[in-house]
Design a protein around this motif. Sequence first.
Motif, PDB file in Angstrom:
ATOM      1  N   ILE A 157       0.865  -1.183   0.000  1.00  0.00           N
ATOM      2  CA  ILE A 157       0.000   0.000   0.000  1.00  0.00           C
ATOM      3  C   ILE A 157       0.896   1.226   0.000  1.00  0.00           C
ATOM      4  CG2 ILE A 157      -1.528   1.415   1.436  1.00  0.00           C
ATOM      5  CD1 ILE A 157      -3.015  -1.009   2.258  1.00  0.00           C
ATOM      6  N   VAL A 158       0.549   2.225  -0.776  1.00  0.00           N
ATOM      7  CA  VAL A 158       1.292   3.485  -0.808  1.00  0.00           C
ATOM      8  C   VAL A 158       0.528   4.514   0.022  1.00  0.00           C
ATOM      9  CG1 VAL A 158       2.178   5.357  -2.241  1.00  0.00           C
ATOM     10  CG2 VAL A 158       2.297   2.992  -3.065  1.00  0.00           C
ATOM     11  N   LEU A 178       4.097  -1.496   3.645  1.00  0.00           N
ATOM     12  CA  LEU A 178       3.644  -0.105   3.680  1.00  0.00           C
ATOM     13  C   LEU A 178       4.733   0.773   3.067  1.00  0.00           C
ATOM     14  CD1 LEU A 178       1.132   1.419   4.769  1.00  0.00           C
ATOM     15  CD2 LEU A 178       2.496   2.003   6.766  1.00  0.00           C
ATOM     16  N   LYS A 179       4.449   1.338   1.911  1.00  0.00           N
ATOM     17  CA  LYS A 179       5.404   2.202   1.221  1.00  0.00           C
ATOM     18  C   LYS A 179       5.012   3.654   1.487  1.00  0.00           C
ATOM     19  CE  LYS A 179       6.558   0.836  -2.968  1.00  0.00           C
ATOM     20  NZ  LYS A 179       6.457   0.375  -4.380  1.00  0.00           N
ATOM     21  N   GLU A 197       4.468   7.652  -8.300  1.00  0.00           N
ATOM     22  CA  GLU A 197       5.751   7.088  -8.729  1.00  0.00           C
ATOM     23  C   GLU A 197       6.083   5.804  -7.977  1.00  0.00           C
ATOM     24  OE1 GLU A 197       8.835   9.947  -8.369  1.00  0.00           O
ATOM     25  OE2 GLU A 197       8.011  11.310  -9.887  1.00  0.00           O
ATOM     26  N   MET A 198       5.632   5.684  -6.728  1.00  0.00           N
ATOM     27  CA  MET A 198       5.930   4.508  -5.920  1.00  0.00           C
ATOM     28  C   MET A 198       4.998   3.338  -6.206  1.00  0.00           C
ATOM     29  SD  MET A 198       6.697   6.414  -2.276  1.00  0.00           S
ATOM     30  CE  MET A 198       7.187   4.937  -1.417  1.00  0.00           C
ATOM     31  N   THR A 203       0.804  -2.980  -5.902  1.00  0.00           N
ATOM     32  CA  THR A 203       0.108  -2.008  -5.060  1.00  0.00           C
ATOM     33  C   THR A 203      -1.382  -2.299  -5.058  1.00  0.00           C
ATOM     34  OG1 THR A 203       1.770  -0.318  -5.561  1.00  0.00           O
ATOM     35  CG2 THR A 203      -0.332   0.432  -4.654  1.00  0.00           C
ATOM     36  N   ILE A 204      -1.927  -2.583  -3.883  1.00  0.00           N
ATOM     37  CA  ILE A 204      -3.345  -2.911  -3.787  1.00  0.00           C
ATOM     38  C   ILE A 204      -4.215  -1.655  -3.710  1.00  0.00           C
ATOM     39  CG2 ILE A 204      -2.859  -5.137  -2.742  1.00  0.00           C
ATOM     40  CD1 ILE A 204      -3.675  -3.992  -0.044  1.00  0.00           C
ATOM     41  N   CYS A 205      -3.633  -0.537  -3.241  1.00  0.00           N
ATOM     42  CA  CYS A 205      -4.339   0.743  -3.257  1.00  0.00           C
ATOM     43  C   CYS A 205      -3.386   1.843  -2.820  1.00  0.00           C
ATOM     44  CB  CYS A 205      -5.575   0.729  -2.354  1.00  0.00           C
ATOM     45  SG  CYS A 205      -5.227   0.938  -0.599  1.00  0.00           S
ATOM     46  N   VAL A 206      -3.772   3.078  -3.113  1.00  0.00           N
ATOM     47  CA  VAL A 206      -3.095   4.249  -2.568  1.00  0.00           C
ATOM     48  C   VAL A 206      -4.054   4.859  -1.553  1.00  0.00           C
ATOM     49  CG1 VAL A 206      -2.063   6.501  -3.036  1.00  0.00           C
ATOM     50  CG2 VAL A 206      -1.860   4.660  -4.722  1.00  0.00           C
ATOM     51  N   ALA A 207      -3.557   5.101  -0.335  1.00  0.00           N
ATOM     52  CA  ALA A 207      -4.403   5.644   0.729  1.00  0.00           C
ATOM     53  C   ALA A 207      -4.140   7.138   0.889  1.00  0.00           C
ATOM     54  CB  ALA A 207      -4.133   4.918   2.041  1.00  0.00           C
ATOM     55  N   ALA A 208      -5.167   7.927   0.700  1.00  0.00           N
ATOM     56  CA  ALA A 208      -5.074   9.380   0.880  1.00  0.00           C
ATOM     57  C   ALA A 208      -5.805   9.773   2.162  1.00  0.00           C
ATOM     58  CB  ALA A 208      -5.681  10.105  -0.317  1.00  0.00           C
ATOM     59  N   ILE A 209      -5.348  10.842   2.796  1.00  0.00           N
ATOM     60  CA  ILE A 209      -5.920  11.272   4.064  1.00  0.00           C
ATOM     61  C   ILE A 209      -6.672  12.590   3.891  1.00  0.00           C
ATOM     62  CG2 ILE A 209      -5.463  11.859   6.469  1.00  0.00           C
ATOM     63  CD1 ILE A 209      -2.912  10.283   6.313  1.00  0.00           C
ATOM     64  N   LEU A 210      -7.923  12.576   4.284  1.00  0.00           N
ATOM     65  CA  LEU A 210      -8.701  13.811   4.279  1.00  0.00           C
ATOM     66  C   LEU A 210      -8.705  14.359   5.705  1.00  0.00           C
ATOM     67  CD1 LEU A 210     -10.475  15.384   2.133  1.00  0.00           C
ATOM     68  CD2 LEU A 210     -12.417  14.550   3.483  1.00  0.00           C
TER      69      LEU A 210
END
Length: 500
Positions: A157-158, A178-179, A197-198, A203-210
């Motif tokens: 996961i990125v 965890l990348k 880029e990573m 990669t199963i998903c990219v996690a963004a924080i709100l």
Amino acid sequence: MVVTTTISDSDQHLCSTFASRYARTSLPRFKIPKGSMPKDAAYQIVKDELMLDGNPRLNLASFVTTWMEPECDKLIMDSINKNYVDMDEYPVTTELQNRCVNMIAHLFHAPVGDDETAVGVSTVGSSEAIMLAGLAFKRKWQAKRKAQGKPYDQPNIVTGANVQVCWEKFARYFEVELKEVKLREGYYVMDPGEAVEMVDENTICVAAILGSTLSGEFEDVKLLNELLTKKNEETGWDTPIHVDAASGGFIAPFLYPELEWDFRLPLVKSINVSGHKYGLVYAGIGWAIWRNKEDLPDELIFHINYLGADQPTFTLNFSKGSSQVIAQYYQLIRLGHEGYKNIMENCMENARLLKEGMSKMGRFEIISKDIGLPLVAFSLKDSSRYTVFQISESLRRFGWIVPAYTMPPNAEHVAVLRVVIREDFSHSLAERLVSHIQKVVDEMELLPPRASVKEAHVSLDDLHITKGEKQNLKKNIDESEKDICRYWRRISDKKNSGVC
């Protein structure tokens, strides 16, 4: 005839709990006591122990709700003995949960019709919600890799280095790498470009924080969606996005309705939000919402029937209370869109008031941004005489709990204080906090420069003594610095009380 009444020792506490034998002995700490004690004596003794806890209303480190209306408190107590998992026994509570899921899904612009049922579940805070969402991503990725005949044992996961610890727990517990995109001074959220880029085929998903807990900032989910869409087209991958909206999920829809961060973006497949934060419910309640049924693998849903009927369940825990689910439904229908909007605007106004007060002191640099969570994060412009950690410690004597911490890699050298503004933090409390911070920093200005302590540490390296002896001397020097802080604090208190 004279009647003699004998009062037993077990009855004497009714006259005075503190005169009874129960108040004269130490409380059990390791073993269950052999005998019983009266209920009011047990109540009073435990209550006295809890007096040493901090005041939740003054705990400015926490995002968790510390006040609800008395009517909701009563609903919580009325349902505190209901086990939510028994859906056949408590069908109305289950229906209330489903209503909450639908309301939150529509708030996040999930692609479901007005009469359709959204896909989601109540959880014990956002931590469980993140675990469930992460498992769904992992299983979907594994299933696709198996179908392609490719290895499926190295998922990743990125995220940004500013993620909450629950993401690290998920990665460790469920064997996912965890990348992390490292931070840098002045930019304390995940850089979407570096994140994309990573991304690789594992990669199963990219996690963004709100709503980063460090600075309150919203990460740019829209830009992340655009960059990741382009990379997916170039590579043939279909890497999705999860939005950790634990803190911001009940902020953005009411304060920034035009901000695109949710299911309006095609790659956002799931969102978690904490009902016990700005959802305005006591701990612990969270929500996991998926875009549609295809994003939640059927293999993760269990069916049980030993409670009376077939019941589908997708949770990490089994038993949990119903009261927080009921409280969430109360808040949603009690406040409505208008009520939530008013409360969030008031929180932001108090945050601005606090920010202005801190700026006027001239000693602090404001780290938090204008758009984001209602919090104020600030660092010292000059840490040569005292640190944010000393300020945090000193504020506790007024009852305030204000956390001090260092930023994650690669911004560890930046140390900040953070004040979270919740619904029950009023205008007058903000003014009082500013005055107390001013008082503390004025006292700190009387301290000798911290450079002398650093120099003392350095000079020890020139002495021909053992490592253990050096450590002891350094500890003594640090303790001396603390003694000086305490000394000036006592002098200041005496001056203010008229003793000096």
